[in-house]
Design a protein around this motif. Structure first.
Motif, PDB file in Angstrom:
ATOM      1  N   ASP A  31     -16.272 -14.655 -10.412  1.00 17.85           N
ATOM      2  CA  ASP A  31     -15.813 -16.028 -10.180  1.00 17.85           C
ATOM      3  C   ASP A  31     -15.004 -16.112  -8.888  1.00 17.85           C
ATOM      4  OD1 ASP A  31     -15.697 -18.709 -10.761  1.00 17.85           O
ATOM      5  OD2 ASP A  31     -13.855 -18.550 -11.949  1.00 17.85           O
ATOM      6  N   ILE A  32     -15.501 -15.457  -7.840  1.00 17.49           N
ATOM      7  CA  ILE A  32     -14.851 -15.439  -6.541  1.00 17.49           C
ATOM      8  C   ILE A  32     -15.806 -16.026  -5.507  1.00 17.49           C
ATOM      9  CG2 ILE A  32     -13.900 -13.966  -4.709  1.00 17.49           C
ATOM     10  CD1 ILE A  32     -13.101 -11.977  -6.894  1.00 17.49           C
ATOM     11  N   SER A  33     -15.279 -16.896  -4.648  1.00 19.52           N
ATOM     12  CA  SER A  33     -16.096 -17.511  -3.603  1.00 19.52           C
ATOM     13  C   SER A  33     -15.569 -17.088  -2.235  1.00 19.52           C
ATOM     14  CB  SER A  33     -16.064 -19.043  -3.716  1.00 19.52           C
ATOM     15  OG  SER A  33     -16.584 -19.461  -4.970  1.00 19.52           O
ATOM     16  N   PRO A  34     -16.144 -16.055  -1.641  1.00 20.83           N
ATOM     17  CA  PRO A  34     -15.675 -15.601  -0.334  1.00 20.83           C
ATOM     18  C   PRO A  34     -16.059 -16.585   0.767  1.00 20.83           C
ATOM     19  CG  PRO A  34     -17.668 -14.428  -0.935  1.00 20.83           C
ATOM     20  CD  PRO A  34     -17.291 -15.266  -2.128  1.00 20.83           C
ATOM     21  N   GLU A  35     -15.365 -16.524   1.866  1.00 20.34           N
ATOM     22  CA  GLU A  35     -15.694 -17.358   3.028  1.00 20.34           C
ATOM     23  C   GLU A  35     -16.787 -16.647   3.827  1.00 20.34           C
ATOM     24  OE1 GLU A  35     -13.816 -18.916   7.270  1.00 20.34           O
ATOM     25  OE2 GLU A  35     -12.541 -17.861   5.815  1.00 20.34           O
ATOM     26  N   VAL A  36     -17.998 -17.153   3.746  1.00 25.77           N
ATOM     27  CA  VAL A  36     -19.129 -16.548   4.439  1.00 25.77           C
ATOM     28  C   VAL A  36     -19.295 -17.228   5.793  1.00 25.77           C
ATOM     29  CG1 VAL A  36     -21.591 -16.020   4.346  1.00 25.77           C
ATOM     30  CG2 VAL A  36     -20.241 -16.082   2.226  1.00 25.77           C
ATOM     31  N   VAL A  37     -19.049 -16.490   6.868  1.00 23.78           N
ATOM     32  CA  VAL A  37     -19.148 -17.062   8.208  1.00 23.78           C
ATOM     33  C   VAL A  37     -20.537 -16.872   8.805  1.00 23.78           C
ATOM     34  CG1 VAL A  37     -16.696 -16.784   8.682  1.00 23.78           C
ATOM     35  CG2 VAL A  37     -18.277 -14.936   9.266  1.00 23.78           C
ATOM     36  N   MET A  38     -21.307 -15.945   8.214  1.00 28.83           N
ATOM     37  CA  MET A  38     -22.627 -15.688   8.779  1.00 28.83           C
ATOM     38  C   MET A  38     -23.460 -14.899   7.787  1.00 28.83           C
ATOM     39  SD  MET A  38     -23.552 -13.524  12.228  1.00 28.83           S
ATOM     40  CE  MET A  38     -25.246 -13.131  12.641  1.00 28.83           C
ATOM     41  N   THR A  39     -24.780 -15.170   7.739  1.00 27.31           N
ATOM     42  CA  THR A  39     -25.714 -14.349   6.970  1.00 27.31           C
ATOM     43  C   THR A  39     -26.851 -13.930   7.889  1.00 27.31           C
ATOM     44  OG1 THR A  39     -27.034 -16.232   6.219  1.00 27.31           O
ATOM     45  CG2 THR A  39     -25.210 -15.536   4.798  1.00 27.31           C
ATOM     46  N   SER A  40     -27.429 -12.785   7.598  1.00 21.82           N
ATOM     47  CA  SER A  40     -28.554 -12.282   8.394  1.00 21.82           C
ATOM     48  C   SER A  40     -29.480 -11.472   7.499  1.00 21.82           C
ATOM     49  CB  SER A  40     -28.060 -11.418   9.557  1.00 21.82           C
ATOM     50  OG  SER A  40     -29.153 -10.802  10.234  1.00 21.82           O
ATOM     51  N   GLY A  41     -30.754 -11.493   7.810  1.00 23.57           N
ATOM     52  CA  GLY A  41     -31.721 -10.698   7.067  1.00 23.57           C
ATOM     53  C   GLY A  41     -31.886  -9.293   7.606  1.00 23.57           C
ATOM     54  N   ASN A  42     -31.091  -8.941   8.626  1.00 20.89           N
ATOM     55  CA  ASN A  42     -31.200  -7.627   9.252  1.00 20.89           C
ATOM     56  C   ASN A  42     -29.877  -6.889   9.135  1.00 20.89           C
ATOM     57  OD1 ASN A  42     -31.063  -5.584  11.504  1.00 20.89           O
ATOM     58  ND2 ASN A  42     -33.164  -6.303  11.817  1.00 20.89           N
ATOM     59  N   ILE A  43     -29.900  -5.706   8.538  1.00 26.16           N
ATOM     60  CA  ILE A  43     -28.678  -4.931   8.326  1.00 26.16           C
ATOM     61  C   ILE A  43     -27.996  -4.592   9.646  1.00 26.16           C
ATOM     62  CG2 ILE A  43     -27.827  -2.668   7.565  1.00 26.16           C
ATOM     63  CD1 ILE A  43     -29.783  -2.825   5.244  1.00 26.16           C
ATOM     64  N   GLU A  44     -28.786  -4.225  10.658  1.00 25.53           N
ATOM     65  CA  GLU A  44     -28.197  -3.856  11.945  1.00 25.53           C
ATOM     66  C   GLU A  44     -27.496  -5.038  12.599  1.00 25.53           C
ATOM     67  OE1 GLU A  44     -27.987  -0.759  12.925  1.00 25.53           O
ATOM     68  OE2 GLU A  44     -29.047  -0.235  11.083  1.00 25.53           O
ATOM     69  N   VAL A  45     -28.025  -6.231  12.398  1.00 26.70           N
ATOM     70  CA  VAL A  45     -27.376  -7.431  12.938  1.00 26.70           C
ATOM     71  C   VAL A  45     -26.038  -7.654  12.241  1.00 26.70           C
ATOM     72  CG1 VAL A  45     -27.527  -9.943  13.127  1.00 26.70           C
ATOM     73  CG2 VAL A  45     -29.513  -8.526  13.663  1.00 26.70           C
ATOM     74  N   VAL A  46     -26.006  -7.493  10.914  1.00 30.45           N
ATOM     75  CA  VAL A  46     -24.753  -7.624  10.170  1.00 30.45           C
ATOM     76  C   VAL A  46     -23.719  -6.635  10.699  1.00 30.45           C
ATOM     77  CG1 VAL A  46     -23.657  -7.314   7.917  1.00 30.45           C
ATOM     78  CG2 VAL A  46     -25.852  -8.502   8.080  1.00 30.45           C
ATOM     79  N   LYS A  47     -24.111  -5.394  10.878  1.00 35.25           N
ATOM     80  CA  LYS A  47     -23.189  -4.366  11.378  1.00 35.25           C
ATOM     81  C   LYS A  47     -22.664  -4.697  12.777  1.00 35.25           C
ATOM     82  CE  LYS A  47     -24.817  -0.170  10.815  1.00 35.25           C
ATOM     83  NZ  LYS A  47     -25.834   0.904  10.732  1.00 35.25           N
ATOM     84  N   THR A  48     -23.535  -5.245  13.614  1.00 35.03           N
ATOM     85  CA  THR A  48     -23.134  -5.584  14.981  1.00 35.03           C
ATOM     86  C   THR A  48     -22.051  -6.650  14.995  1.00 35.03           C
ATOM     87  OG1 THR A  48     -25.311  -5.009  15.894  1.00 35.03           O
ATOM     88  CG2 THR A  48     -23.947  -6.539  17.174  1.00 35.03           C
ATOM     89  N   TYR A  49     -22.220  -7.693  14.176  1.00 36.75           N
ATOM     90  CA  TYR A  49     -21.236  -8.773  14.174  1.00 36.75           C
ATOM     91  C   TYR A  49     -19.947  -8.370  13.460  1.00 36.75           C
ATOM     92  CZ  TYR A  49     -24.375 -12.022  16.430  1.00 36.75           C
ATOM     93  OH  TYR A  49     -25.176 -12.631  17.352  1.00 36.75           O
ATOM     94  N   VAL A  50     -20.049  -7.475  12.491  1.00 39.66           N
ATOM     95  CA  VAL A  50     -18.828  -6.936  11.882  1.00 39.66           C
ATOM     96  C   VAL A  50     -18.039  -6.154  12.923  1.00 39.66           C
ATOM     97  CG1 VAL A  50     -17.952  -5.238  10.236  1.00 39.66           C
ATOM     98  CG2 VAL A  50     -19.677  -6.885   9.521  1.00 39.66           C
ATOM     99  N   ALA A  51     -18.729  -5.347  13.723  1.00 42.56           N
ATOM    100  CA  ALA A  51     -18.063  -4.553  14.752  1.00 42.56           C
ATOM    101  C   ALA A  51     -17.381  -5.430  15.800  1.00 42.56           C
ATOM    102  CB  ALA A  51     -19.077  -3.632  15.427  1.00 42.56           C
ATOM    103  N   ARG A  52     -17.883  -6.642  15.988  1.00 40.26           N
ATOM    104  CA  ARG A  52     -17.272  -7.564  16.953  1.00 40.26           C
ATOM    105  C   ARG A  52     -16.162  -8.398  16.327  1.00 40.26           C
ATOM    106  NH1 ARG A  52     -20.122  -7.954  21.697  1.00 40.26           N
ATOM    107  NH2 ARG A  52     -19.030  -9.895  22.195  1.00 40.26           N
ATOM    108  N   GLY A  53     -15.830  -8.123  15.061  1.00 44.26           N
ATOM    109  CA  GLY A  53     -14.697  -8.773  14.433  1.00 44.26           C
ATOM    110  C   GLY A  53     -14.981 -10.109  13.790  1.00 44.26           C
ATOM    111  N   CYS A  54     -16.253 -10.430  13.562  1.00 42.93           N
ATOM    112  CA  CYS A  54     -16.589 -11.723  12.959  1.00 42.93           C
ATOM    113  C   CYS A  54     -16.244 -11.776  11.474  1.00 42.93           C
ATOM    114  CB  CYS A  54     -18.070 -12.016  13.140  1.00 42.93           C
ATOM    115  SG  CYS A  54     -18.548 -12.308  14.859  1.00 42.93           S
ATOM    116  N   GLY A  55     -16.133 -10.617  10.830  1.00 47.40           N
ATOM    117  CA  GLY A  55     -15.821 -10.577   9.415  1.00 47.40           C
ATOM    118  C   GLY A  55     -16.076  -9.196   8.857  1.00 47.40           C
ATOM    119  N   VAL A  56     -15.924  -9.046   7.546  1.00 48.67           N
ATOM    120  CA  VAL A  56     -16.213  -7.785   6.880  1.00 48.67           C
ATOM    121  C   VAL A  56     -17.523  -7.950   6.110  1.00 48.67           C
ATOM    122  CG1 VAL A  56     -13.763  -7.225   6.693  1.00 48.67           C
ATOM    123  CG2 VAL A  56     -14.912  -8.384   4.794  1.00 48.67           C
TER     124      VAL A  56
END
Length: 260
Positions: A216-241
């Motif tokens: 019952d938790i609703s996190p703040e989702v700033v971005m979704t992607s269908g590619n794992i490497e894309v997710v990792k790239t934006y996490v590394a740039r500080g967009c979120g965890v």
């Protein structure tokens, strides 16, 4: 009744009941596709396709039941053909696999490498897609085997072999992120920070989404992607965890394993 008519029926259904798309996929004319469907219905003495105003909008109830048997017949016919080809070629052949990008990239590399060393003349084709589409490809005999993260739902004529391997999950964040110094790691703690999530249409993203919903938790989702490497790239740039399968994260860039 001809086996080609059964193949046409499967293709019409797989193409969303579009005669024109089925005709293009099979290299036939649209009038011939329509004619063969009518001949098949006449032979079986039932309406297979539901028509409204001259358009096909779905399957009739007996058509849906018939389709299950038709798919098995078409699949068995393809298997008979491949058996003959395999014997003629000896150790040559083709293996078509439907799976997800995550499995193809992170789980199958060693397995396929070993298979290739043992059968170097077998041509392997990997179809990277969603779990639902992989199951559809299996049912339509477009692939020989499907390797999925979740048990298939509604897979008619598909045999399931369950692997006992468990896939751990890790939380990743940029190196200077405040989450790195906090313990214990919980969903509630993660939800205090913006998140970058894997597309819920993929098994890894769906599992994370379900875990938050169960808590019952609703996190703040700033971005979704269908590619794992894309997710990792934006996490590394500080967009979120992000919460990702541990196999796809370098050891030096992730928090301890976290079970969702």
């Amino acid at each position: 009744m001809k086996i080609d008519q059964l193949r046409i029926l499967c293709e019409v259904v797989d193409q969303g009941f579009s005669m024109s798309r089925a005709a293009r996929a099979l290299g036939m004319s649209q009038p011939n596709i329509s004619k063969q469907m009518r001949l098949l219905e006449e032979h079986l003495a039932i309406d297979l396709l539901l028509r409204r105003g001259g358009r096909i909008v779905g399957m009739t109830e007996p058509g849906s039941e018939t389709l299950k048997t038709v798919r098995r017949i078409v699949r068995d016919a393809e298997n008979l053909k491949s058996i003959g080809e395999d014997y003629r070629r000896g150790d040559r052949g083709r293996l078509a696999i439907a799976t997800t990008h995550f499995i193809a990239r992170y789980l199958l590399t060693e397995c396929i490498d070993q298979f290739h060393r043992r059968f170097p003349k077998v041509q392997i084709t990997l179809h990277e897609t969603t779990q639902r589409h992989a199951l559809d490809m299996l049912q339509s005999t477009k692939v020989d085997v499907g390797i999925l993260c979740e048990p298939p739902q509604g897979g008619v004529g598909v045999v399931q072999l369950v692997s006992q391997r468990k896939i751990a999950t890790s939380v990743i964040a940029a190196r200077a992120h405040p989450l790195l110094s906090q313990r214990p790691m919980t969903l509630d703690l993660i939800s205090h920070y913006p998140t970058v999530q894997l597309d819920p249409a993929l098994s890894g993203g769906w599992n994370v989404k379900q875990a938050f919903e169960r808590a019952d938790i609703s996190p703040e989702v700033v971005m979704t992607s269908g590619n794992i490497e894309v997710v990792k790239t934006y996490v590394a740039r500080g967009c979120g965890v992000a919460v990702l399968p541990s196999l796809c994260v370098d050891d030096g860039k992730r928090l301890p394993t976290f079970q969702t």
